[in-house]
Scaffold this motif. Structure first.
Motif: not given
Length: 174
Positions: A25-31, A147-157
């Motif tokens: 959620a945080a990475q979706l929100g930031a993006r 988790r930050s990097q794993v989620v970032a990789d998933w979200l990038e894709a």
């Protein structure tokens, strides 16, 4: 403003599953610039899950249904999601999540559980009317510290498939 909800179906409060869901959620929100609602941790309301009527659960149910995007998370139990999550989602009618963009997330203990997010949680969310444009995230529980990097990789894709959920703040069918 677009709203992101987080629903965690882990029977353990403040679980690793919750940490990962909140990271998504945080990475979706930031993006996207979307706002993030307070996390709904079903461990906090487990004792009321089978009470009808139950105003607190009705309020939580409405918070998920009225969000634009929801991260729906559970640990993998017996190659599926938890009964706790299922009992909560059973409170919705067959089209109760219509217009919601859902991100299915299962924390997994072994790579052999990786498909469970696609074969169990995704179909349930679709049955309830949610749109599920991304691959579900099968997150290795042992990688919680990364988790930050794993989620970032998933979200990038996955971003090209979900970015529409944040354009204009409304979804088709709303």
């Amino acid at each position: 403003m677009t709203r992101i909800a987080v629903l965690v179906g882990n029977p353990q409060p403040a679980s690793r599953t919750r940490l990962v869901a909140e990271e998504v959620a945080a990475q979706l929100g930031a993006r996207s610039g979307a706002g993030i609602d307070a996390t709904i941790d079903l461990a906090d309301v487990a004792e009321t899950l089978f009470r009808f009527p139950e105003p607190r659960l009705d309020e939580l149910r409405e918070r998920i249904a009225s969000a634009d995007v929801a991260v729906i998370a559970s640990p993998t139990y017996k190659a599926a999601y938890t009964g706790l999550l299922k009992a909560f989602l059973d409170r919705y009618g067959s089209d109760g999540l219509r217009g919601l963009v859902a991100v299915p997330l299962l924390t997994i203990g072994a790579p052999t559980h990786a498909l469970a997010v696609e074969t169990t949680l995704r179909p349930l969310l679709v049955e309830l009317g949610a749109s599920v444009p991304t691959r579900g995230l099968a997150f290795p529980a042992a990688a919680v510290e990364e988790r930050s990097q794993v989620v970032a990789d998933w979200l990038e894709a996955e971003w090209p498939r979900i970015r529409h959920a944040f354009a204009g703040g409304t979804q088709p069918g709303r």
